[in-house]
Design a protein around this motif. Sequence first.
Motif, PDB file in Angstrom:
ATOM      1  N   ASP A   1      28.415 -61.598 -20.472  1.00  0.00           N
ATOM      2  CA  ASP A   1      27.822 -62.844 -20.947  1.00  0.00           C
ATOM      3  C   ASP A   1      28.273 -63.112 -22.381  1.00  0.00           C
ATOM      4  OD1 ASP A   1      26.308 -65.036 -21.579  1.00  0.00           O
ATOM      5  OD2 ASP A   1      24.376 -64.158 -21.036  1.00  0.00           O
ATOM      6  N   LEU A   2      29.140 -64.110 -22.542  1.00  0.00           N
ATOM      7  CA  LEU A   2      29.668 -64.434 -23.865  1.00  0.00           C
ATOM      8  C   LEU A   2      28.865 -65.546 -24.535  1.00  0.00           C
ATOM      9  CD1 LEU A   2      33.501 -64.365 -23.117  1.00  0.00           C
ATOM     10  CD2 LEU A   2      31.952 -62.487 -23.650  1.00  0.00           C
ATOM     11  N   THR A   3      27.753 -65.950 -23.923  1.00  0.00           N
ATOM     12  CA  THR A   3      26.965 -67.056 -24.468  1.00  0.00           C
ATOM     13  C   THR A   3      25.798 -66.572 -25.325  1.00  0.00           C
ATOM     14  OG1 THR A   3      25.449 -67.165 -22.567  1.00  0.00           O
ATOM     15  CG2 THR A   3      27.511 -68.414 -22.416  1.00  0.00           C
ATOM     16  N   LYS A   4      25.595 -65.244 -25.378  1.00  0.00           N
ATOM     17  CA  LYS A   4      24.461 -64.722 -26.141  1.00  0.00           C
ATOM     18  C   LYS A   4      24.905 -63.600 -27.078  1.00  0.00           C
ATOM     19  CE  LYS A   4      21.043 -65.836 -22.555  1.00  0.00           C
ATOM     20  NZ  LYS A   4      20.362 -66.901 -23.296  1.00  0.00           N
ATOM     21  N   LYS A   5      24.165 -63.457 -28.170  1.00  0.00           N
ATOM     22  CA  LYS A   5      24.473 -62.438 -29.176  1.00  0.00           C
ATOM     23  C   LYS A   5      23.307 -61.457 -29.251  1.00  0.00           C
ATOM     24  CE  LYS A   5      25.694 -62.040 -34.105  1.00  0.00           C
ATOM     25  NZ  LYS A   5      24.587 -61.189 -34.534  1.00  0.00           N
ATOM     26  N   PRO A   6      23.593 -60.146 -29.224  1.00  0.00           N
ATOM     27  CA  PRO A   6      22.501 -59.169 -29.317  1.00  0.00           C
ATOM     28  C   PRO A   6      21.847 -59.198 -30.695  1.00  0.00           C
ATOM     29  CG  PRO A   6      24.622 -58.067 -29.436  1.00  0.00           C
ATOM     30  CD  PRO A   6      24.906 -59.497 -29.079  1.00  0.00           C
ATOM     31  N   LEU A   7      20.714 -58.576 -30.804  1.00  0.00           N
ATOM     32  CA  LEU A   7      19.964 -58.551 -32.053  1.00  0.00           C
ATOM     33  C   LEU A   7      20.601 -57.597 -33.051  1.00  0.00           C
ATOM     34  CD1 LEU A   7      16.485 -58.268 -30.331  1.00  0.00           C
ATOM     35  CD2 LEU A   7      17.324 -60.300 -31.559  1.00  0.00           C
ATOM     36  N   ASN A   8      20.702 -58.047 -34.300  1.00  0.00           N
ATOM     37  CA  ASN A   8      21.156 -57.149 -35.359  1.00  0.00           C
ATOM     38  C   ASN A   8      20.037 -56.165 -35.680  1.00  0.00           C
ATOM     39  OD1 ASN A   8      23.616 -58.497 -35.650  1.00  0.00           O
ATOM     40  ND2 ASN A   8      22.823 -59.873 -37.217  1.00  0.00           N
TER      41      ASN A   8
ATOM     42  N   ALA B   1      18.040 -69.813 -28.020  1.00  0.00           N
ATOM     43  CA  ALA B   1      18.765 -69.984 -26.757  1.00  0.00           C
ATOM     44  C   ALA B   1      19.937 -69.021 -26.631  1.00  0.00           C
ATOM     45  CB  ALA B   1      19.256 -71.422 -26.637  1.00  0.00           C
ATOM     46  N   HIS B   2      20.423 -68.515 -27.753  1.00  0.00           N
ATOM     47  CA  HIS B   2      21.603 -67.652 -27.734  1.00  0.00           C
ATOM     48  C   HIS B   2      21.280 -66.210 -28.073  1.00  0.00           C
ATOM     49  CE1 HIS B   2      23.574 -71.427 -27.329  1.00  0.00           C
ATOM     50  NE2 HIS B   2      23.369 -71.792 -28.571  1.00  0.00           N
ATOM     51  N   ILE B   3      20.005 -65.859 -28.050  1.00  0.00           N
ATOM     52  CA  ILE B   3      19.604 -64.482 -28.338  1.00  0.00           C
ATOM     53  C   ILE B   3      19.665 -63.646 -27.068  1.00  0.00           C
ATOM     54  CG2 ILE B   3      17.674 -62.992 -28.989  1.00  0.00           C
ATOM     55  CD1 ILE B   3      16.696 -65.219 -30.820  1.00  0.00           C
ATOM     56  N   GLN B   4      20.368 -62.531 -27.137  1.00  0.00           N
ATOM     57  CA  GLN B   4      20.298 -61.532 -26.078  1.00  0.00           C
ATOM     58  C   GLN B   4      19.189 -60.563 -26.479  1.00  0.00           C
ATOM     59  OE1 GLN B   4      23.847 -59.205 -25.515  1.00  0.00           O
ATOM     60  NE2 GLN B   4      23.211 -58.465 -23.513  1.00  0.00           N
ATOM     61  N   ALA B   5      18.164 -60.462 -25.663  1.00  0.00           N
ATOM     62  CA  ALA B   5      16.969 -59.684 -26.033  1.00  0.00           C
ATOM     63  C   ALA B   5      17.238 -58.191 -25.926  1.00  0.00           C
ATOM     64  CB  ALA B   5      15.798 -60.090 -25.149  1.00  0.00           C
ATOM     65  N   LYS B   6      18.091 -57.734 -26.813  1.00  0.00           N
ATOM     66  CA  LYS B   6      18.547 -56.348 -26.756  1.00  0.00           C
ATOM     67  C   LYS B   6      19.183 -56.011 -28.099  1.00  0.00           C
ATOM     68  CE  LYS B   6      22.209 -53.998 -24.096  1.00  0.00           C
ATOM     69  NZ  LYS B   6      23.068 -54.179 -22.913  1.00  0.00           N
ATOM     70  N   SER B   7      18.735 -54.938 -28.715  1.00  0.00           N
ATOM     71  CA  SER B   7      19.339 -54.505 -29.967  1.00  0.00           C
ATOM     72  C   SER B   7      20.763 -54.029 -29.709  1.00  0.00           C
ATOM     73  CB  SER B   7      18.520 -53.368 -30.583  1.00  0.00           C
ATOM     74  OG  SER B   7      19.205 -52.786 -31.675  1.00  0.00           O
ATOM     75  N   SER B   8      21.650 -54.298 -30.648  1.00  0.00           N
ATOM     76  CA  SER B   8      23.028 -53.827 -30.468  1.00  0.00           C
ATOM     77  C   SER B   8      23.106 -52.299 -30.448  1.00  0.00           C
ATOM     78  CB  SER B   8      23.938 -54.391 -31.562  1.00  0.00           C
ATOM     79  OG  SER B   8      23.539 -53.949 -32.837  1.00  0.00           O
TER      80      SER B   8
ATOM     81  N   PRO C   1      22.735 -76.553 -28.870  1.00  0.00           N
ATOM     82  CA  PRO C   1      24.194 -76.574 -28.769  1.00  0.00           C
ATOM     83  C   PRO C   1      24.683 -75.268 -28.167  1.00  0.00           C
ATOM     84  CG  PRO C   1      23.540 -76.029 -31.003  1.00  0.00           C
ATOM     85  CD  PRO C   1      22.275 -76.342 -30.247  1.00  0.00           C
ATOM     86  N   SER C   2      25.909 -75.260 -27.665  1.00  0.00           N
ATOM     87  CA  SER C   2      26.471 -74.024 -27.144  1.00  0.00           C
ATOM     88  C   SER C   2      26.731 -73.061 -28.295  1.00  0.00           C
ATOM     89  CB  SER C   2      27.778 -74.309 -26.400  1.00  0.00           C
ATOM     90  OG  SER C   2      28.790 -74.670 -27.323  1.00  0.00           O
ATOM     91  N   LEU C   3      26.879 -71.782 -27.947  1.00  0.00           N
ATOM     92  CA  LEU C   3      27.162 -70.797 -28.989  1.00  0.00           C
ATOM     93  C   LEU C   3      28.488 -71.102 -29.665  1.00  0.00           C
ATOM     94  CD1 LEU C   3      26.350 -68.238 -30.449  1.00  0.00           C
ATOM     95  CD2 LEU C   3      27.429 -66.908 -28.623  1.00  0.00           C
ATOM     96  N   VAL C   4      29.480 -71.544 -28.896  1.00  0.00           N
ATOM     97  CA  VAL C   4      30.779 -71.886 -29.476  1.00  0.00           C
ATOM     98  C   VAL C   4      30.629 -73.028 -30.462  1.00  0.00           C
ATOM     99  CG1 VAL C   4      33.109 -72.709 -28.990  1.00  0.00           C
ATOM    100  CG2 VAL C   4      32.035 -71.055 -27.456  1.00  0.00           C
ATOM    101  N   SER C   5      29.851 -74.049 -30.109  1.00  0.00           N
ATOM    102  CA  SER C   5      29.625 -75.174 -31.018  1.00  0.00           C
ATOM    103  C   SER C   5      28.956 -74.706 -32.300  1.00  0.00           C
ATOM    104  CB  SER C   5      28.754 -76.238 -30.340  1.00  0.00           C
ATOM    105  OG  SER C   5      29.392 -76.767 -29.203  1.00  0.00           O
TER     106      SER C   5
ATOM    107  N   ILE D   1      36.734 -66.627 -26.654  1.00  0.00           N
ATOM    108  CA  ILE D   1      35.631 -67.541 -26.353  1.00  0.00           C
ATOM    109  C   ILE D   1      36.043 -68.755 -25.528  1.00  0.00           C
ATOM    110  CG2 ILE D   1      34.180 -66.835 -28.282  1.00  0.00           C
ATOM    111  CD1 ILE D   1      35.314 -69.055 -29.936  1.00  0.00           C
ATOM    112  N   PHE D   2      37.293 -69.161 -25.592  1.00  0.00           N
ATOM    113  CA  PHE D   2      37.715 -70.327 -24.811  1.00  0.00           C
ATOM    114  C   PHE D   2      38.303 -69.940 -23.452  1.00  0.00           C
ATOM    115  CE2 PHE D   2      38.182 -71.911 -29.263  1.00  0.00           C
ATOM    116  CZ  PHE D   2      37.126 -72.803 -29.206  1.00  0.00           C
ATOM    117  N   ARG D   3      38.648 -68.664 -23.288  1.00  0.00           N
ATOM    118  CA  ARG D   3      39.181 -68.200 -21.999  1.00  0.00           C
ATOM    119  C   ARG D   3      38.165 -67.369 -21.228  1.00  0.00           C
ATOM    120  NH1 ARG D   3      44.791 -65.436 -22.417  1.00  0.00           N
ATOM    121  NH2 ARG D   3      44.168 -64.711 -24.494  1.00  0.00           N
TER     122      ARG D   3
END
Length: 375
Positions: A112-119, A62-69, A38-42, A211-213
């Motif tokens: 890129d708003l579709t991926k989240k960095p690593l905690n 699929a939504h992991i940004q391979a980068k620590s915050s 699913p999309s990150l928004v979903s 996220i919607f704009r």
Amino acid sequence: MAKSASKKYQEDVGESIPEEFKKQMETPAATTDVEDEPSLVSTLIKNIKIGGDMNTMNISGAHIQAKSSLVFYPEAFLHFDLLTVCNDMESAQDRMLQVFKFALSTGYLPDDLTKKPLNPVLGETCQYDIKFPEKNYVVESISEQLSHHPPICSSTAFDKKAGISATFYAPMRLNFMGTYVKLTIDGNMEVRLDKFNEVYTVTQPILAVRIFRGFCEYIGDSIITCSNSKYRTKCTFHAKPMFYGQYNLIDATVYNGKEKLQKIKGSWDKELSITTYKKEDSKPFFNLESLKGAKGVMEDVAPEKLLPTDWTFAWKGLLDAVKTNQPSRVLSREKSKVEEHQRKLAAERKAKGEIHTPALFAQDKNGSWVLKETL
């Protein structure tokens, strides 16, 4: 009441959740096939209530940004050279304005708003050198995750010879607000100029991910104060309205005590102008966009100089999977391995009655987290 209404106006610009996503909110969350991610928004809508904490959300591969915050902090210091000229400024007002320019330069708007960095895991570190080739100048940068619950990190860049440093102390909250994601940094940035025995404290605005704009923006106020003078700057970041207006507009006022000295207006990431208060003598103040080609370059620290807690070691399995183009389920599995190991370590500390102590940072007399070697 007026203050509360103003804050709500700044954050909420009248967005509404699209109908297709409203339908998803009415259906329960379910385990998805990794081949049909699913999309990150979903994922947000199905799994987190409005106002809910996103730091605890389980993100699929699929939504992991391979980068620590933690890596975002040295990236914020790529215009550190703006601070080095402060040592040549005899005017306290000029130094305040220069620190304000640097503070603006640390702003980051992810593409890129579709991926989240690593905690970052507890005790994780991040080391980089920031080089300015045209100036033959190098700045050291180091960060550390100080706490996991709540998530708190500290990051610093410093030039020992010049006696200049910039440090973020960042307890963070990441909340899903229905039509946007809200990143609140409860800590401050501190800029130290040893030559003048000055510490500048910079409060942070909120980052809103629309996220919607499909864009991000800073909203709310940021205030800069100085420990050894009455100069201060108050800057307001304005939200872009729904159907008109410009992106990233700010207006700022420079004070000496209660006296208003100057007004600054424009787009913080492009052109800003400055005028003497109540006069029509506008002139260019700062153009961050024009500095893109002159910013510093992050360079890896030699492996033998890296701490064993460096983020590249902590997440090595996941990073290797990304490099070899493994499917998202493998990324999810590698991420889970790290998280499970951390839960095991946390249980062991609890059983022994141990409390984690940061390796690199400690609190000073004012409660700010700074490098231990500077105390």
